[in-house]
Motif scaffolding. Structure first.
Motif, PDB file in Angstrom:
ATOM      1  N   GLY A  98     -72.516  67.209   3.071  1.00 52.97           N
ATOM      2  CA  GLY A  98     -71.547  66.066   3.266  1.00 52.97           C
ATOM      3  C   GLY A  98     -72.175  64.774   2.928  1.00 52.97           C
ATOM      4  N   MET A 109     -65.547  69.745   1.546  1.00 53.47           N
ATOM      5  CA  MET A 109     -66.537  70.591   2.629  1.00 53.47           C
ATOM      6  C   MET A 109     -65.604  71.983   2.689  1.00 53.47           C
ATOM      7  SD  MET A 109     -69.515  69.201   2.909  1.00 53.47           S
ATOM      8  CE  MET A 109     -70.176  70.666   3.581  1.00 53.47           C
ATOM      9  N   GLY A 112     -70.753  67.087   7.682  1.00 50.94           N
ATOM     10  CA  GLY A 112     -70.376  67.927   6.684  1.00 50.94           C
ATOM     11  C   GLY A 112     -70.913  69.438   7.008  1.00 50.94           C
ATOM     12  N   MET A 118     -63.857  63.938   3.077  1.00 53.20           N
ATOM     13  CA  MET A 118     -65.062  64.878   2.885  1.00 53.20           C
ATOM     14  C   MET A 118     -64.678  66.065   3.391  1.00 53.20           C
ATOM     15  SD  MET A 118     -67.899  65.910   5.105  1.00 53.20           S
ATOM     16  CE  MET A 118     -68.407  64.461   6.133  1.00 53.20           C
ATOM     17  N   LYS A 119     -64.069  66.157   4.433  1.00 57.19           N
ATOM     18  CA  LYS A 119     -63.624  67.696   4.995  1.00 57.19           C
ATOM     19  C   LYS A 119     -62.967  68.419   4.226  1.00 57.19           C
ATOM     20  CE  LYS A 119     -61.485  69.660   9.215  1.00 57.19           C
ATOM     21  NZ  LYS A 119     -60.852  69.099  10.509  1.00 57.19           N
TER      22      LYS A 119
END
Ligand code: NAD
Length: 458
Positions: free
Chosen positions: A364, A395, A209, A391-392
């Motif tokens: 992250g 973020m 993250g 997650m990307k």
């Protein structure tokens, strides 16, 4: 060295800078709250302080046959947006105020990432290096049993932090499960081993993250002349879960890792280090120090090495008023919680050094903890690519939101001042904000909105 002694040695605490982490968290909060003129005064006071702090004292019988006593804390800072979430730390320097600070940073972090959790944190005052694995298992089990129903899959959900790992989380889960038989208890803790309900990608999530956040910020032009981590020089302080994996992931993206450290000291090679080999060396010798072909540096010196990206990934208060002027990085990506003090923030801002703040850059970890919790509650196992992709996306969205918020605030300082004046608040001029303050403003507003939408009980 204890934090008190460290500040004594550096002079940083000699009346010049208050290094109490909770005081720092409150200063950061107060500063940001000035940029939300409509926030009700009572809400400001409430959001600043933790909702609940539990202190437990308990003995264990050690493997050597001694009886040793331990103090543990679990703090819930705020539950407006969901159950408490936050790691458990084992360290001799853990204090109640450190746990309070870490819990409050979790509230703001979850809000910045728009993860449906509140903020919590725990810690036990102990030195894991001096305890056997069997002792640590007993300490963990006894701590969880002392907390009783204060933690739970829908109330407060621990995770790993300094000196705790997937194995510790397995002990927490098992203890809680023994106390609550016959139901799905997997969601009581995240960061578990993958074969026990842990999520693929959780172990790397904090560092991954941090990388995504850095990449996004650079792509948005945050640092002039540095639009990618490819070819960037990187210094990492702390070579544990967050730091070692960050070094590996930045290197995979073409960055050159030129210096790293752990609690015993640092190593520097301007031609670059192989993070995997450094990790092998640390596994064999317990430290990165002594890795062949490197110059030994102290942790203080490490922070002042010229580089593009500095990643503090150890403990709080390492970049302070007394050393921030020496930092020679272009951007600081805070994998650790609380590495930069308010005095240092002011100096770095003045010098044009960007800081990707902890409540954004290291989020992250909690984001994938949230995914783990969802998988546990749904009895699912997602593929690693799916976890990383989700997650990307979060973020990137949060990084954009914080950078945009900074621009929005700095473009409306006069209007904010006028609004403060109308509301009868202190009329001193508002200075342009850094990214930390922007992230706080975003988070505080989100938590305050939810609090008022729910309606304050009763
Ligand atoms: P860890 O125990 O795995 O690693 C900590 C590392 O820091 C070790 O290499 C240790 O030797 C080093 N260290 C300790 N004291 C030091 C000092 N004075 N100088 C230099 N290095 C020192 O812990 P971690 O989980 O990697 O946590 C590190 C930081 O990242 C903490 O601030 C933690 O709160 C934060 N964090 C961790 C997670 C997570 O999921 N593990 C998530 C978010 C934030």
């Amino acid at each position: 060295m204890s934090k008190a002694k460290q500040s004594e040695a550096t002079g940083a605490g000699n009346g010049r800078e208050d290094l109490n982490p909770f005081h720092i968290a409150q200063q950061q909060f107060d500063h940001a709250a000035r940029y939300i003129p409509d926030l009700k005064a009572g809400l400001v006071e409430w959001l600043k302080r933790p909702n609940r702090m539990i202190t437990v004292e308990f003995p264990i019988e050690t493997e050597e046959g001694e009886v040793k006593n331990f103090v543990g804390y679990r703090c819930v800072h705020n539950l407006a947006r969901g159950p408490g979430k936050g790691g458990i730390r084992y360290h001799p320097d853990v204090t109640a105020d450190e746990v309070r600070a870490l819990a409050s940073w979790m509230t703001w972090k979850c809000a910045v990432l728009d993860v449906p959790f509140g903020g919590a944190k725990g810690g036990i005052i102990c030195n894991p290096k001096k305890r056997t694995k069997e002792d640590l298992r007993k300490i963990t089990r006894r701590f969880v049993s002392e907390l009783g129903d204060a933690i739970g899959p829908h109330t407060d959900i621990p995770a790993p932090d300094v000196n705790t790992n997937a194995e510790t989380m397995a002990w927490i889960y098992d203890t809680y499960d023994m106390m609550h038989k016959g139901r799905n208890n997997l969601g009581v803790v995240t960061g578990k081993p993958v074969n026990m309900g842990g999520s693929l990608g959780r172990n790397e999530a904090t560092s991954r993250g941090c990388l995504y956040c850095t990449q996004q910020a650079l792509a948005m032009g945050l640092v002039e002349g540095l639009d990618s981590v490819k070819g960037a020089t990187v210094v990492v302080q702390g070579y544990g879960n967050a730091g070692a994996i960050a070094a590996q992931l930045y290197a995979e993206q073409g960055a050159k890792i030129i210096a790293v450290s752990d609690s015993r000291g640092g190593i520097h090679n301007p031609d670059g280090l192989d993070p995997d080999k450094v990790l092998d060396h640390k596994k064999k010798t317990s430290s990165v120090v002594g890795y062949p072909g490197t110059k030994e540096v102290s942790n203080e010196e490490l922070l002042t090495i010229p580089c593009d990206i500095l990643v503090p990934a150890a403990l709080e208060n390492v970049i302070r008023g007394d050393n921030a002027a020496e930092v020679q990085a272009k951007v600081i990506a805070e994998a650790a919680n609380g590495p930069t003090t308010p005095a240092a923030d002011a100096i770095l801002f003045e010098r044009g050094i960007q800081v990707l703040p902890d409540i954004l850059a290291n989020a992250g970890g909690v984001t994938v903890s949230y995914f783990e919790w969802v998988q546990n509650n749904e009895n699912e196992q997602w593929e690693e690519d799916e976890v990383n992709g989700k997650m990307k996306a979060k973020m990137i969205k949060a990084t954009e939101a914080v950078i945009e918020k900074q621009k929005e605030i700095n473009a409306s300082l006069k209007a904010l001042e006028a609004r403060r004046h109308e509301r009868g608040r202190d009329g001193s001029p508002l200075a342009p904000v850094d990214l930390r303050t922007a992230a706080y403003v975003l988070a505080i507003a989100r938590v305050a909105d939810v609090t008022l939408e729910r309606g304050i009980w009763p």
